[in-house]
Design an enzyme around this catalytic site. Structure first.
Site, PDB file in Angstrom:
ATOM      1  N   ASN A 148      -8.316   4.251   8.109  1.00  0.00           N
ATOM      2  CA  ASN A 148      -7.769   3.093   8.805  1.00  0.00           C
ATOM      3  C   ASN A 148      -7.981   3.149  10.317  1.00  0.00           C
ATOM      4  O   ASN A 148      -7.997   2.128  10.982  1.00  0.00           O
ATOM      5  CB  ASN A 148      -6.276   2.944   8.517  1.00  0.00           C
ATOM      6  CG  ASN A 148      -5.517   4.245   8.599  1.00  0.00           C
ATOM      7  OD1 ASN A 148      -5.877   5.222   7.936  1.00  0.00           O
ATOM      8  ND2 ASN A 148      -4.486   4.280   9.409  1.00  0.00           N
ATOM      9  N   CYS A 191       0.911   1.968  12.638  1.00  0.00           N
ATOM     10  CA  CYS A 191       2.146   2.664  12.318  1.00  0.00           C
ATOM     11  C   CYS A 191       2.507   3.676  13.377  1.00  0.00           C
ATOM     12  O   CYS A 191       3.669   3.974  13.585  1.00  0.00           O
ATOM     13  CB  CYS A 191       2.007   3.385  10.999  1.00  0.00           C
ATOM     14  SG  CYS A 191       1.571   2.250   9.705  1.00  0.00           S
ATOM     15  N   GLY A 239       0.801  -1.219   0.000  1.00  0.00           N
ATOM     16  CA  GLY A 239       0.000   0.000   0.000  1.00  0.00           C
ATOM     17  C   GLY A 239       0.835   1.271   0.000  1.00  0.00           C
ATOM     18  O   GLY A 239       0.518   2.240  -0.706  1.00  0.00           O
TER      19      GLY A 239
HETATM   20  C1  LIG Z   1      -5.242   3.414   4.688  1.00  0.00           C
HETATM   21  C2  LIG Z   1      -3.889   2.810   4.544  1.00  0.00           C
HETATM   22  N1  LIG Z   1      -3.077   3.201   3.536  1.00  0.00           N
HETATM   23  C3  LIG Z   1      -1.860   2.679   3.355  1.00  0.00           C
HETATM   24  C4  LIG Z   1      -1.366   1.720   4.198  1.00  0.00           C
HETATM   25  C5  LIG Z   1       0.004   1.194   3.945  1.00  0.00           C
HETATM   26  O1  LIG Z   1      -0.004  -0.134   3.462  1.00  0.00           O
HETATM   27  P1  LIG Z   1       1.285  -1.063   3.576  1.00  0.00           P
HETATM   28  O2  LIG Z   1       1.565  -1.215   5.020  1.00  0.00           O
HETATM   29  O3  LIG Z   1       0.915  -2.315   2.892  1.00  0.00           O
HETATM   30  O4  LIG Z   1       2.414  -0.367   2.901  1.00  0.00           O
HETATM   31  C6  LIG Z   1      -2.164   1.264   5.272  1.00  0.00           C
HETATM   32  C7  LIG Z   1      -1.716   0.214   6.205  1.00  0.00           C
HETATM   33  O5  LIG Z   1      -0.905   0.393   7.076  1.00  0.00           O
HETATM   34  C8  LIG Z   1      -3.445   1.831   5.442  1.00  0.00           C
HETATM   35  O6  LIG Z   1      -4.240   1.448   6.440  1.00  0.00           O
END
Ligand SMILES: Cc1ncc(COP(=O)(O)O)c(C=O)c1O
Ligand SMILES: Cc1ncc(COP(=O)(O)O)c(C=O)c1O
Lengths: 387, 123, 387, 123
Positions: free
Chosen positions: C151, C325, C71
């Site tokens: 998220n 995160c 993502g």
């Molecule tokens: C809304 C959203 N965007 C982007 C990400 C990033 O995805 P990834 O951890 O697969 O890089 C996340 C997850 O942490 C997310 O919840």
């Protein structure tokens, strides 16, 4: 039909021990390493341990390892990251004409953005011209990126010499070690490099993961922005099963380096000798001694490499013409063009890259099938009569 | 990427060889580019009685050469001149996208051979 | 101790059917998709099939799917790629204040590079202010990036409305659908988006893989340079097992979308009701209706979220405070700050994100443990007496 | 990330509560920052006879509060004033890197309580 795989520089199968190490992290210990709870802690511990393992195989510190999605990303991150970070100091970069596209195309992109790039030529054996490199260094030089071993012809570059050449000059030294790791020693201190790129799928690890070694004290601008993962240098939820597998593959490769290299070197030298003995007008590309233990790259006069590859494939033998990435384009490989084996040879190259599990019997079978195929194609060739 | 049919043609090409005292010879390409096709024709009463080829090149170059010689053999000069790359590609079950250029190469060489015949015979 | 996982927005375990689909590609069909030989063809076919599967679940064309490492990369690629490509047309970007760091930090980076970014605020429920967004559009606006679902608080944003708002204006619309895919419909044509980011590990697929949907006709500058993979837009040897697993996960999620959503929605609504019934001074964060079927985000007055999380973890329950995160930093979540639940609530939020396998029994256990933990912490709190 | 010892202390904190008619009270932090600690002390003959705390904050804030009250109890005012964040962190088996700031928070609050006692008693 029994298949024989001799394209290990394109990719390798995943070692069963590597897969075994990965498996628990898909469905059981599946946590996000950033999560505070026990699932997250399991993941976070696996990540730390993997980082230590990878660091150890390189003679590096865990803090110097940044996990990436593979060799291409590591190369891009190292080169762009250092260039952008140091651009106020200077905008000159030195690389070689035989780098992988992940380095060459990145340098070309930087040229579009106003950086100046010097592409150091190689000699007939495919070794970079050290004098030319030294002469190219100037006040504005911020970065030198020279691959450790070439992916097509397997030549090993004098990285340690380059590091000595630039000692104290404040120039960052990066090497693309995607092909050398696991085949020849790659201790970062012996090499004297500041950054080093690795890809897992070339050493019996899973695809989609790799690392950039970055010496403590080196600063780069990250390519990606996001969460604080990998000390903010490479955001994105960490690919724990992939990283665990990669670390396991690094450990196995490191442990067995001497044994596996000796085995492959033996096969390599026999294979070259047998081919030269059986097939007239065959020519080894690259340096005879300074080459990866697993690389046999030969050109056959008046035979086109792709058709040779296809004929061997029909017999179950997997090889490559130059790098896998450019296999689908018909242009002569930029690496072969650089060492210039001559117009009658340049399109007739074939790369056999051995793996730790290849055997002498397989070498013999492949040499026989190769001879057959070369004869068949030469009979078809308008130039066949000349030889 | 290559069709089964093309691979079959490539592995077992027809009409490979040289026609001694050919009525027309065409050659296109050069070794530096990695592709050379030579086509020999024997003409009788305006009909291509025999067509042979030699080729240095990729699987597509060899397969299309083999196919074009088969398609031309027994045809009139007029008909043979009009064999298109599409005809050849179709007869081989299609060519991969990157190789469509290649499919022009063999019919073009055939045309050069026919022109050579025509020049020699002042047709 | 039986563990209960309610942190599915951080990451999910890999579905056994997904792992099963992946397994053959590690050790048997391990070829490099760029290789011409049979091993390469197996890989290349798997890649094509996966691309079709992913496209199909989004109502897109296979040529519109670019596989990435996750993502974060998809977001960076979409936003930077479009910004750099269109910078001659304009340098104004619109996003929202509640985006994921992968979008926010990327926009901040672009600001440093001379782009102008408008951060659209949200209302108390966490829905972007459409009027503000519309008023922000100007001649120089090249890109709008608004997440499909948040998220942390799970609010669903009016993407279709936004797409209608900008119809014919030549502005590229990107949405981060990392949290919405597999939970609510994400047909790219119904949404009317030009680009859409997905991450595999949020939908029971493997970590380290994702995709960017890019509508035919949209052009971006790639983030990485290298071989010609993914039509030159994303070079690097393709992670075939990962991509196969991701595609399988997308298919499963798509097939079961209605069933799984209804199940989770049922658990979600019961859970909210039970919590509110048992624990005084509890407050739902985010919109009551326009929220992901699996998201329960609540704040508890005079209780700090991290200690609540830790107490639940001791009892085997895995939850999160805000996004994974930022779990390691102590600052109040930027999303909660944006909806401003009040000073007594802002540090006391907890995110429960349900999965398709959670049960009503688990909900009941978790609510009981939560009540216990809140009481315990309130007794310790200097403000506890007030309530 | 947290040590076993810290988690144990966090789950079973000692000296939680209020001392009615305390000789000194200290409070630091504020709800907007997510951390508030209140410490109450009872002093007799220059010795901290009783120490209690209330805390709103992360696991580290609660565990360090509990630890500092235990370390201070029975000590002289002088000794209690000199309890450092390192002492507290060590007693808890270490703090995670991002939480070291936190470890200063509880001993500082204790010092504020002692100063309150000293001010009130004009020591
Ligand atoms: C809304 C959203 N965007 C982007 C990400 C990033 O995805 P990834 O951890 O697969 O890089 C996340 C997850 O942490 C997310 O919840
Ligand atoms: C020398 C070299 N550098 C970089 C790469 C790129 O690695 P990856 O395919 O893992 O991105 C390769 C492999 O193709 C390589 O051989």
């Amino acid at each position: 039909m029994k298949r024989i795989y001799m394209d290990h520089s394109a990719t390798t199968h995943v070692d069963p021990k590597v897969l075994e190490a990965m498996l628990p992290y898909f469905a059981e210990k599946f946590g996000n390493a950033s999560s505070l709870h026990s699932y997250g802690q399991e993941a976070s511990e696996a990540l730390s341990l993997s980082r230590e393992q990878v660091a150890q195989t390189l003679g590096a510190q865990p803090t110097e390892i940044i996990f990436t999605s593979g060799g291409t990303e590591s190369d891009n991150m190292a080169i762009k990251g250092a260039a952008y970070m140091c651009s106020s100091k200077g905008r000159h970069i030195i690389t070689s004409v035989i780098e992988h596209p992940a380095v060459l195309r990145t340098c070309e992109q930087l040229e579009k953005e106003g950086f100046e790039v010097t592409y150091v030529p190689v000699d007939r054996d495919g070794i970079v011209d050290l004098q030319f490199l030294e002469d190219s260094i100037k006040e504005e030089t911020i970065l030198i990126s020279i691959m450790h071993a070439n992916n097509e012809i397997g030549t090993i570059q004098p990285i340690t010499e380059i590091s000595k050449l630039i000692e104290g000059k404040g120039i960052i030294l990066h090497t693309d070690a995607v092909q050398s790791v696991g085949k020849i020693p790659t201790d970062v201190n012996e090499l004297g490099v500041d950054m080093l790129s690795i890809s897992s799928h070339k050493i019996y690890g899973p695809k989609g993961v790799g690392a950039l070694y970055m010496r403590d004290g080196i600063n780069i601008l990250p390519l990606l922005q996001g969460g604080g993962h990998e000390r903010g240098l490479r955001p994105g939820t960490e690919n724990i099963p992939g990283i665990v597998g990669f670390a396991k593959a690094m450990s196995i490769a490191h442990e067995n380096l001497e044994h596996d290299s000796r085995h492959m070197e033996h096969l390599r030298d026999s294979m070259i000798k047998k081919i030269c003995g059986k097939i007239p007008h065959a020519k080894l590309n690259g340096h005879e001694k300074k080459r990866l233990p697993n690389n046999v790259n030969m050109s056959f006069k008046y035979v086109e490499g792709e058709s040779l590859l296809m004929l061997l494939d029909m017999k179950g033998v997997a090889v490559s013409t130059g790098s896998a990435c450019s296999s689908k384009s018909q242009k002569a490989s930029h690496v072969l063009s650089a060492i210039d084996p001559g117009v009658d040879y340049i399109h007739g190259s074939l790369r056999f890259t051995l793996g730790k599990e290849n055997t002498m019997e397989e070498v013999d079978i492949v040499v026989d099938l190769l001879e057959e195929a070369v004869i068949k194609l030469r009979q078809m060739s308008p130039f066949g009569e000349d030889i | 990427m290559y069709s089964k049919k093309l691979l079959e043609e490539f592995t077992n090409p027809k009409n490979v060889g040289i026609i001694e005292n050919a009525d027309g010879v065409g050659q296109l390409g050069n070794p530096a580019d990695g592709d050379v096709i030579t086509i020999y024709i024997k003409v009788k009463n305006g009909i291509l009685e025999d067509v042979k080829f030699k080729a240095f090149g990729c699987a597509a170059a060899i397969a299309t050469s083999s196919m074009v010689t088969q398609m031309a053999k027994g045809r009139t000069i007029e008909e043979a001149m009009h064999i298109t790359k599409e005809d050849v590609a179709e007869a081989l079950g299609g060519l991969p996208p990157g190789k469509m250029d290649c499919s022009n190469f063999a019919p073009d060489t055939l045309r050069v051979a026919i022109e050579d015949y025509q020049k020699k015979n002042k047709v």
